[in-house]
Enzyme design. Structure first.
Site, short mmCIF file in Angstrom:
data_model
loop_
_atom_site.label_atom_id
_atom_site.label_comp_id
_atom_site.label_asym_id
_atom_site.label_seq_id
_atom_site.Cartn_x
_atom_site.Cartn_y
_atom_site.Cartn_z
N HIS A 1 0.89 -1.17 0.00
CA HIS A 1 0.00 0.00 0.00
C HIS A 1 0.92 1.22 0.00
O HIS A 1 1.98 1.20 0.64
CB HIS A 1 -0.81 0.13 1.28
CG HIS A 1 -1.80 -0.95 1.56
ND1 HIS A 1 -1.48 -2.08 2.25
CD2 HIS A 1 -3.13 -1.04 1.29
CE1 HIS A 1 -2.56 -2.84 2.38
NE2 HIS A 1 -3.57 -2.23 1.80
N ASP B 1 2.25 2.07 3.34
CA ASP B 1 3.12 1.10 4.04
C ASP B 1 4.55 1.46 3.75
O ASP B 1 5.42 1.31 4.61
CB ASP B 1 2.98 -0.34 3.51
CG ASP B 1 1.59 -0.88 3.50
OD1 ASP B 1 0.82 -0.49 4.36
OD2 ASP B 1 1.31 -1.71 2.60
C1 XLS Z 1 -7.98 -6.59 4.18
C2 XLS Z 1 -7.42 -6.83 2.87
C3 XLS Z 1 -6.21 -5.97 2.54
C4 XLS Z 1 -6.00 -5.96 1.05
C5 XLS Z 1 -5.15 -4.84 0.57
O1 XLS Z 1 -8.76 -7.39 4.70
O2 XLS Z 1 -7.12 -8.18 2.75
O3 XLS Z 1 -5.11 -6.42 3.24
O4 XLS Z 1 -5.44 -7.15 0.62
O5 XLS Z 1 -5.69 -3.60 0.85
#
Ligand code: XLS
Ligand code: NI
Ligand code: NI
Length: 441
Positions: free
Chosen positions: A102, A105
């Site tokens: 992300h 991140d």
């Molecule tokens: C949350 C999601 C998230 C996505 C990416 O439950 O799995 O981690 O994979 O935003």
């Protein structure tokens, strides 16, 4: 390269009988299965957020994991750089070909939109250098449209169009960065696109807003020449009580309603599938039937805990039935298997991150071998084909082609012999799967 994991070398393949816990038993990257190497079949990715940007905090307590770069007293840019260097040390030593992130991140959010974007650019440049040095590629990028307070009532589905605009700007920037880093996909997980109560929610408006947002994302993709696939990641609930992207079938209906079904596919997460009341394999089969199968977030929930636990996958059985559907769908094109998984809070030794990923990787590799064995054996496919054989005959084909009316069928029912039920043989087929769960190598 850093030496956050000084005790660990590159993880080797050592075969099923090894007792080395820091080696692969089943994932032999160059081994060819059904005409494709395991590396190309499985297309493993490590996720940045749980593995490097989470210190183990939960709603009841603080972090437990050894992630020194998350110390808030550090300079945020220097800390983000350190985090990235360690992450790439990990990717390179583990030997997985992809990573996922992300925007926030990899970089800290700044005080303004522009400052945040500049931070992301800066760390993306560093990521580009690491990618070059290690050969690790980007499976997908995504924008964090759920953490900041401004998104508490949604991003695209927010009652305030200014929030929609902010989110659009963030996705435009994150897609640009993903494109620059050679990303194979761009993911949209509707983190807060849903609602908690209808008392304050105009659902019809929110869904129209979401459709507009997706059209804009697709337009942007084409404008910048991004060749990757845009993926929506379905999830039934959490964080909101009702998430709009409930499951693959819901997403497909929405895409079709808005003319987006040729532009957007799905990233199916195992734990989201089970939360929506489906099996992992079901979600893949639905997506494949609709032509929107894209990628996988490989993880696992827990039978007795009803939220997104993001455990590492350990059940070869559950994953084998999923891999079987993936192979039936023709395998991955731009997608892959991303470990959207986190360690348990007590797994605080540095090498636990390696052990967890090695286990997940071997689970998926074994699942691939079981699925391959089931296809090679042929009985499952044969049984299924025989079961529907009537539909391939002349009567079945005319029926499907719309040549027979209800009246014609009534006449047939009146004159034909009583249909003879045949065994569905479920237990027999389950026994067959169990056999290959043990013997596939
Ligand atoms: C949350 C999601 C998230 C996505 C990416 O439950 O799995 O981690 O994979 O935003
Ligand atoms: Ni996910
Ligand atoms: Ni999830």
């Amino acid at each position: 390269m850093t030496d956050f994991f000084p005790e660990i070398d590159t993880i080797p393949y050592a075969g099923p009988d090894t007792d080395n816990p820091l080696a692969f038993r089943w994932y032999d990257a160059d081994r060819v299965v059904r005409g494709r190497t395991m590396r190309d079949h499985l297309r493993f990715a490590v996720c940045y957020w749980h593995s490097f940007n989470w210190d183990g905090f939960d709603i009841f307590g603080d972090g437990t994991l050894d992630r020194p770069w998350l110390d808030r007293s550090l300079d945020p840019i220097a800390a983000a750089e350190r985090k990235m260097d360690v992450a790439f040390e990990f990717f390179a030593k583990l030997g997985t070909p992809f990573w996922c992130f992300h925007d926030f991140d990899i970089a800290p959010e700044g005080a303004t939109f522009k400052e945040s974007a500049a931070n992301v650019d800066r760390l993306a440049d560093r990521a580009a250098e690491h990618q070059q040095q290690t050969g690790v590629e980007l499976l997908w990028g995504t924008a964090k449209l759920f953490a900041n307070r401004r998104y508490m009532a949604g991003a695209a589905t927010n009652p305030d169009p200014e929030v929609f605009a902010y989110a659009a700007g963030q996705v435009a920037h994150c897609m640009d960065v993903t494109h620059r880093l050679g990303g194979h996909n761009y993911v949209l997980w509707g983190g807060r696109e849903g609602y908690d109560t209808l008392l304050n929610t105009d659902m019809a408006r929110e869904l129209d807003q979401l459709a507009r947002f997706l059209h804009l994302a697709v337009e942007h993709k084409h404008r910048i020449g991004f060749q990757g696939t845009i993926l929506i990641e379905p999830k039934p609930f959490e964080p909101t009580k009702h998430q709009y992207d409930y499951d693959s079938a819901t997403v497909f209906g929405f895409l079709q309603r808005h003319g987006l079904e040729d532009e957007i596919k799905v990233n199916i997460e195992v734990n989201h599938a089970t939360l929506s009341g489906h099996d992992f394999a079901h979600e893949i089969a639905v997506a494949a039937n609709c032509g929107i199968f894209g990628s996988i977030d490989a993880n696992a929930g827990d039978d007795r805990l009803g939220w997104d636990l993001d455990r590492f996958p350990v059940s070869v059985e559950a994953m084998s039935l999923g891999m079987l559907e993936i192979l039936r769908a023709g395998g991955f094109t731009t997608g892959g298997l991303n470990f959207d998984c986190k360690l348990r809070r007590q797994s605080i030794a540095r090498d636990d991150l390696f052990r967890a990923h090695i286990g997940g990787i071997d689970t998926m590799a074994r699942a691939l071998l079981v699925a391959d064995a089931l296809i090679t054996d042929g009985e499952l496919d044969r049984f299924r084909a025989d079961r529907y054989a009537g539909w391939d005959g002349e009567f079945g084909q005319r029926l499907l082609a719309g040549e027979l009316s209800f009246e014609a069928l009534r006449e047939r029912a009146e004159s034909a012999a009583e249909p003879q039920p045949v065994s569905g043989r479920q237990e027999h087929l389950e026994n067959l799967v169990n056999r290959y769960l043990v013997t596939a190598r």
